[in-house]
Design a protein around this motif. Structure first.
Motif, PDB file in Angstrom:
ATOM      1  N   ASN A  98      -6.980  77.486  16.828  1.00  0.00           N
ATOM      2  CA  ASN A  98      -5.595  77.746  17.230  1.00  0.00           C
ATOM      3  C   ASN A  98      -4.888  78.426  16.059  1.00  0.00           C
ATOM      4  N   ILE A  99      -5.081  79.731  15.967  1.00  0.00           N
ATOM      5  CA  ILE A  99      -4.623  80.479  14.802  1.00  0.00           C
ATOM      6  C   ILE A  99      -3.100  80.534  14.707  1.00  0.00           C
ATOM      7  N   VAL A 100      -2.424  80.696  15.836  1.00  0.00           N
ATOM      8  CA  VAL A 100      -0.958  80.791  15.827  1.00  0.00           C
ATOM      9  C   VAL A 100      -0.352  79.508  15.264  1.00  0.00           C
ATOM     10  N   SER A 101      -0.766  78.367  15.799  1.00  0.00           N
ATOM     11  CA  SER A 101      -0.227  77.090  15.322  1.00  0.00           C
ATOM     12  C   SER A 101      -0.675  76.787  13.904  1.00  0.00           C
ATOM     13  N   LEU A 102      -1.877  77.215  13.527  1.00  0.00           N
ATOM     14  CA  LEU A 102      -2.362  76.990  12.167  1.00  0.00           C
ATOM     15  C   LEU A 102      -1.494  77.743  11.166  1.00  0.00           C
ATOM     16  N   ARG A 103      -1.191  79.002  11.462  1.00  0.00           N
ATOM     17  CA  ARG A 103      -0.316  79.763  10.563  1.00  0.00           C
ATOM     18  C   ARG A 103       1.063  79.104  10.454  1.00  0.00           C
ATOM     19  N   GLU A 104       1.587  78.640  11.578  1.00  0.00           N
ATOM     20  CA  GLU A 104       2.890  77.982  11.556  1.00  0.00           C
ATOM     21  C   GLU A 104       2.843  76.715  10.709  1.00  0.00           C
ATOM     22  N   ARG A 105       1.770  75.929  10.860  1.00  0.00           N
ATOM     23  CA  ARG A 105       1.653  74.665  10.120  1.00  0.00           C
ATOM     24  C   ARG A 105       1.509  74.909   8.628  1.00  0.00           C
ATOM     25  N   LEU A 106       0.853  76.010   8.251  1.00  0.00           N
ATOM     26  CA  LEU A 106       0.579  76.286   6.839  1.00  0.00           C
ATOM     27  C   LEU A 106       1.647  77.153   6.172  1.00  0.00           C
ATOM     28  N   ALA A 107       2.660  77.539   6.923  1.00  0.00           N
ATOM     29  CA  ALA A 107       3.628  78.533   6.434  1.00  0.00           C
ATOM     30  C   ALA A 107       4.230  78.175   5.084  1.00  0.00           C
ATOM     31  N   ASP A 108       4.515  76.912   4.831  1.00  0.00           N
ATOM     32  CA  ASP A 108       5.197  76.513   3.595  1.00  0.00           C
ATOM     33  C   ASP A 108       4.311  75.677   2.678  1.00  0.00           C
ATOM     34  N   THR A 109       3.000  75.840   2.797  1.00  0.00           N
ATOM     35  CA  THR A 109       2.099  74.963   2.043  1.00  0.00           C
ATOM     36  C   THR A 109       1.421  75.632   0.861  1.00  0.00           C
ATOM     37  N   GLY A 110       1.560  76.925   0.720  1.00  0.00           N
ATOM     38  CA  GLY A 110       0.893  77.621  -0.378  1.00  0.00           C
ATOM     39  C   GLY A 110       1.169  79.107  -0.306  1.00  0.00           C
TER      40      GLY A 110
END
Length: 200
Positions: free
Chosen positions: A69-81
């Motif tokens: 689930n690339i869309v949700s993965l990018r959203e989840r990781l947006a502020d992590t690094g």
């Protein structure tokens, strides 16, 4: 289901025997076009270690990676690094291959355990090539199965005629110690009904 467990040895030989017996079982049943995906539970953890994730965030990302689930993965990781680190995780999620995939993962991995997992898969692929199985085995970093159960090497086998795994397994060294047996284990199970569908 039917399958086998190899109790005790924690070696590469044991992992290889588990994978190749599964492959040979499908061959013996007439599914000689079956392909196998392999992974190691520590690799994705090693890549995600470069991001700012707590345990819940790590589990959520693993679920998204497993579902591609690339869309949700990018959203989840947006502020992590950094953007580069996030895109590295995304690329890894979409990647399938052999030595070139392992080399890409090596550049993204931040832990010794993850690097050891990459090396273990590299040696396993080399063993497969010696036996003539190289073209039937790929590394898929999104293959995570139940990594609260599996502790290392994991795999699944597929046939082109059906869209679900026919067999799967891996290493689960932390299970038997919970019941007082301090030893590792690796094994696999085959879904008999799914195999019959594939044969049909």
């Amino acid at each position: 289901q039917a399958g086998l467990e190899l109790i005790g040895p924690e070696s590469l030989d044991a992992d290889a025997e588990s994978l190749f017996t599964a492959l040979e079982a499908l061959d013996a049943l007439g599914l000689r076009d079956a392909l196998f995906d392999i992974n190691h539970a520590a690799i994705v953890d090693g890549v995600l270690a470069g991001l700012e994730l707590d345990d819940a965030g790590l589990a959520r990302c693993e679920a998204l990676i497993s579902g591609r689930n690339i869309v949700s993965l990018r959203e989840r990781l947006a502020d992590t690094g950094s953007r580069a680190d996030v895109e590295g995780v995304v690329r890894l999620t979409l990647m399938r291959g052999r030595d070139e995939a392992l080399e890409a993962a090596r550049r993204l991995c931040h832990t010794d355990a993850g690097l050891a997992g990459i090396e273990r898969l590299r040696r396993l692929l080399a063993r497969a090539a010696e036996l003539g199985y190289a073209g039937r085995i790929n590394v898929d970093f999104s293959l995570l199965r139940d990594i609260t159960y599996y502790t290392g090497f994991i795999f699944e086998g597929f046939a082109s005629e059906v869209g679900f795994a026919l067999c799967g397994g891996g290493r689960y060294d932390s299970l038997l110690p919970r019941f007082g047996f301090n030893m590792g284990a690796v094994g696999w199970s085959l879904a008999i009904e799914r195999v019959l569908i594939a044969l049909d």
